[in-house]
Design a protein around this motif. Sequence first.
Motif, short mmCIF file in Angstrom:
data_model
loop_
_atom_site.label_atom_id
_atom_site.label_comp_id
_atom_site.label_asym_id
_atom_site.label_seq_id
_atom_site.Cartn_x
_atom_site.Cartn_y
_atom_site.Cartn_z
N GLN A 16 -4.00 3.62 -2.17
CA GLN A 16 -3.95 4.10 -0.78
C GLN A 16 -5.31 4.56 -0.28
O GLN A 16 -5.71 4.25 0.84
CB GLN A 16 -2.89 5.20 -0.66
CG GLN A 16 -1.49 4.63 -0.79
CD GLN A 16 -0.44 5.66 -1.16
OE1 GLN A 16 -0.75 6.81 -1.44
NE2 GLN A 16 0.81 5.24 -1.18
N ASP A 64 0.48 4.42 -4.92
CA ASP A 64 -0.44 5.47 -4.50
C ASP A 64 -1.85 5.28 -5.05
O ASP A 64 -2.79 5.86 -4.54
CB ASP A 64 0.12 6.87 -4.82
CG ASP A 64 0.83 6.89 -6.14
OD1 ASP A 64 0.56 5.98 -6.95
OD2 ASP A 64 1.65 7.80 -6.37
N GLU A 117 -0.90 6.85 7.89
CA GLU A 117 -0.25 7.33 6.67
C GLU A 117 -1.23 8.01 5.73
O GLU A 117 -0.92 9.03 5.14
CB GLU A 117 0.39 6.14 5.94
CG GLU A 117 1.56 5.50 6.69
CD GLU A 117 2.79 6.40 6.71
OE1 GLU A 117 3.13 6.96 5.67
OE2 GLU A 117 3.37 6.55 7.80
N PHE A 118 -2.37 7.37 5.55
CA PHE A 118 -3.25 7.81 4.47
C PHE A 118 -4.65 8.17 4.94
O PHE A 118 -5.58 8.26 4.14
CB PHE A 118 -3.33 6.72 3.39
CG PHE A 118 -1.99 6.20 2.99
CD1 PHE A 118 -1.09 7.04 2.35
CD2 PHE A 118 -1.61 4.90 3.26
CE1 PHE A 118 0.16 6.58 1.98
CE2 PHE A 118 -0.36 4.45 2.91
CZ PHE A 118 0.53 5.29 2.27
N GLU A 121 5.03 11.35 5.15
CA GLU A 121 4.59 10.03 4.68
C GLU A 121 5.82 9.15 4.43
O GLU A 121 6.85 9.62 3.97
CB GLU A 121 3.83 10.23 3.37
CG GLU A 121 3.09 9.04 2.88
CD GLU A 121 2.36 9.40 1.59
OE1 GLU A 121 2.64 8.78 0.57
OE2 GLU A 121 1.53 10.33 1.63
N VAL A 167 0.84 -1.19 0.00
CA VAL A 167 0.00 0.00 0.00
C VAL A 167 0.88 1.25 0.00
O VAL A 167 0.62 2.21 -0.72
CB VAL A 167 -0.96 -0.02 1.21
CG1 VAL A 167 -1.66 1.32 1.35
CG2 VAL A 167 -1.97 -1.13 1.05
N THR A 168 1.96 1.21 0.79
CA THR A 168 2.83 2.38 0.84
C THR A 168 3.45 2.66 -0.53
O THR A 168 3.64 3.81 -0.91
CB THR A 168 3.96 2.14 1.87
OG1 THR A 168 3.36 1.75 3.09
CG2 THR A 168 4.80 3.37 2.08
N ILE A 192 -2.21 2.21 8.31
CA ILE A 192 -2.69 2.80 7.07
C ILE A 192 -3.38 4.15 7.32
O ILE A 192 -3.15 5.12 6.60
CB ILE A 192 -3.64 1.82 6.33
CG1 ILE A 192 -2.80 0.67 5.79
CG2 ILE A 192 -4.40 2.51 5.21
CD1 ILE A 192 -3.56 -0.33 4.97
#
Lengths: 139, 977
Positions: free
Chosen positions: B476, B473, B506-507, B601, B469-470, B503
């Motif tokens: 995400q 993009d 981060e997102f 990020e 996932v990282t 997650i």
Amino acid sequence: MQFMLLFSRQGKLRLQKWYVPLSNKEKKKITRELVQTVLARKPKMCSFLEWRDLKIVYKRYASLYFCCAIEDQDNELITLEIIHRYKAYFILDEFLLGGEVQETSKKNVLKAIEQADLLQEKTQNMYHSKSFIGCKKAY
Amino acid sequence: MPAVSKGDGMRGLAVFISDIRNCKSKEAEIKRINKELANIRSKFKGDKALDGYSKKKYVCKLLFIFLLGHDIDFGHMEAVNLLSSNKYTEKQIGYLFISVLVNSNSELIRLINNAIKNDLASRNPTFMCLALHCIANVGSREMGEAFAADIPRILVAGDSMDSVKQSAALCLLRLYKASPDLVPMGEWTARVVHLLNDQHMGVVTAAVSLITCLCKKNPDDFKTCISLAVSRLSRIVSSASTDLQDYTYYFVPAPWLSVKLLRLLQCYPPPEDAAVKGRLVECLETVLNKAQEPPKSKKVQHSNAKNAILFETISLIIHYDSEPNLLVRACNQLGQFLQHRETNLRYLALESMCTLASSEFSHEAVKTHIDTVINALKTERDVSVRQRAADLLYAMCDRSNAKQIVSEMLRYLETADYAIREEIVLKVAILAEKYAVDYSWYVDTILNLIRIAGDYVSEEVWYRVLQIVTNRDDVQGYAAKTVFEALQAPACHENMVKVGGYILGEFGNLIAGDPRSSPPVQFSLLHSKFHLCSVATRALLLSTYIKFINLFPETKATIQGVLRAGSQLRNADVELQQRAVEYLTLSSVASTDVLATVLEEMPPFPERESSILAKLKRKKGPGAGSALDDGRRDPSSNDINGGVEPTPSTVSTPSPSADLLGLRAAPPPAAPPAPASAGNLLVDVFDGPAAQPSLGPTPEEAFLSELEPPAPESPMALLADPAPAADPGPEDIGPPIPEADELLNKFVCKNNGVLFENQLLQIGVKSEFRQNLGRMYLFYGNKTSVQFQNFSPTVVHPGDLQTQLAVQTKRVAAQVDGGAQVQQVLNIECLRDFLTPPLLSVRFRYGGAPQSLTLKLPVTINKFFQPTEMAAQDFFQRWKQLSLPQQEAQKIFKANHPMDAEVTKAKLLGFGSALLDNVDPNPENFVGAGIIQTKALQVGCLLRLEPNAQAQMYRLTLRTSKEPVSRHLCELLAQQF
């Protein structure tokens, strides 16, 4: 073949034959583990299972389980028939030596024994009763 | 069942046995046994010489007592006496006793060996066989040392009886398996091969077993066996069911021998000679044809024997992997078995098809059975069969059926046996990643995994979903939305909280626009799980919170409140406490710019081997993943998985072919230079819960990384082997590559690291040594995305090394998938001192071209060092004792590396010796002591290293009790500074 175990439905070991050097402690551990695993299986299940990095082939005759541990590349079905033959012969060294099949002809095995017979008239009874003892009480 | 002995005269024994059987209690039995032992003892000790018969009888009783589980400490001598009897039963009981009871270090060994020697030389076949059986049954190294040289002679002697040859062959095999170094190869090997032509089928059977084992080490010595085996096999296969008389088993001609011959042929590539090959193909076809004929008997023995040959034939066809016609026929045959009513056959068919799936010729044919296999997974009553079905589904999976297979496996997982859940989880995770057409499907699948079998989702699996996932993009936002929804469930697995926490941290901003998932809602959702979680998860959540402060300034006050709470700031767990304190301070003192930099990020992860794949392989042993092929047979592999680069601005590193996930094209290790410890914390999530965020690399790591070999300059040319395509035998291995010595030197003072790397292959080493034994793990990583074929690493002992160092290797899978790693274990025993390291020869085919590479295995004599601590006066005393000029080796040399005392110390310790303080009057100097342990002897070593910082020079002095060892150690060590 790495080893062969015969045990009863109650889990009593009747005969063991090891073709690889292992310490007694290891042998005991392996035996305990395997007897448990095999006895837990239901009658209709298949005769092969993966165990550690070996393959186990087993078959039940009456209340006695015959259980062989073979290596990855060995053939399962032919091992089943080794068990069948073995059951018929019950004479270890003439048939299996060092974990390999030595002689597959029934007649020749018997011949080898007869030859021993000729050497002395009171003969293979002893040989038989000896393996018999071995089966009765596994050490 | 044999008859109970009748009238053979040993009545005493029969009475004794029946007495024991009639004992009512354990005590009574022991009493009876003690009485008997006393009786036997007195007989043996008595002055009257016993005749053979009595001796036999008493030895039998002792044996029986031993078999009942009691210790026996006498009677050995009498048993040995029986060996020299010329009556069969006496001799036989003697042998039985010593096979069961005499251990290897008994002083009787000499007498026993003598008796065996006599029997071997007796020309009486029965006696010879008894002796051979005894050697094989005991099978100890001592037996090997005494007889390994004699047995080949007996085996190939023209006048040996058939039964003796049989026993000799298997006896030799047993000794070879126990201690291969003891069995001398020689001109007898050629004659053993000719035993395949022997009239006697029993002799052939025994010989095939022996050759199959011996030829693995010396394939070329036994090469002639191929044509002999083929013609033998052909004669058996084409014979009528009665031709072989005794050797026909339930109407199947010589099944054991056939299986063994087929097994032997699998040690070699397909025959080169066209005629031999033609004949063999004919055999294989005959076996396949026979499978279609109606059975000659209804007995299960008949079908077992017949199918044993059939399965072995299919194994050989798969091994050759060159006859599309046969491969497809094999697949069809197995397809029939998939529906057979015999469980055993269904099991074997599933197992065998698994290997067929990896052949490009039969992959499609295997796929046609997908419904049957899925059905097996659902309906088989035996867990071992279901396991095989799951394996096969995994192996037959490709882009065309991935969705179906993954969803079936997920469904199965809900009811799967606990024993295989973790494996199924790994497989689903790998397939989902490998064949993801769109990544929302991948994310859904993994979250489903966690939902269904959260307990079995190992760290590797959820680390991996985070990495992906990282790095991508496009997924995400979807991932954030999906985890947010998953976390709504009142009871969700802790692994879900981990993934969700990471997650959203981060997102989470990607879904913050929706009022249903606004920042405060996200935070309170996560925090509602907080108190239920383990320390590791809570630590992760704290990191999420500080990230929230950066992402959503509006949550700052709430989160600071949480961090400030006594339960965090004064948490008993030091990790949680530290995080709470540091994050709280960070959030209050840092400006928004600093916060934004520190809590940026995460950068994309550098691509590594899928840790899940590695884990599955560890679970299943090498070759587990081999059926999973790269995108080669999949023309569509360049779509979503191949092309998209997450950060198009970066220059992509050239990669031999389109990487499946496109991850390799991500910027190379762009790990941030860790501006603050907070940044580290998140990276550390990937190092497991035991992460030590604020510690730098340990001195040892720093030391290791300093010694790490520099990345070699793409020695592609070195690998391009101009040799013809034929597989060369092991003895014509090429010379070691030019930098082999340099690579070896890197490992003199360390045991782990990267031994070799080029564009195709990376070889890593991990090893440990204790006394004269060592174990080494070699990791072969395929850096390309294309499968390596015929991959075969072998260890070769040049010169006398065979007698100095024993290295046992396990075979590794012949295929190494793109991006995969296989592991090989080496067991090493140092027999005596040695000077040259063994060679490691690696061969494989890459994209059709043969590659070969020879390296020096990092096993040097100093690995068997045992450090010895001693006081100054002891050291000087020993130093003086070793004062002969040939015992000393000295070298004065210029420093190649900066002269740092700590590094030097670490190197000396890595070299293996103990470092002795306060011995040398000059504190700048280093003094060490140790013992080199080998099987044959121990070599005491003393060393002294005197650095001279002004001159940038060292003087190194070694004293040992053996001259070559001093010199060799001195040379090895001098290269290190």
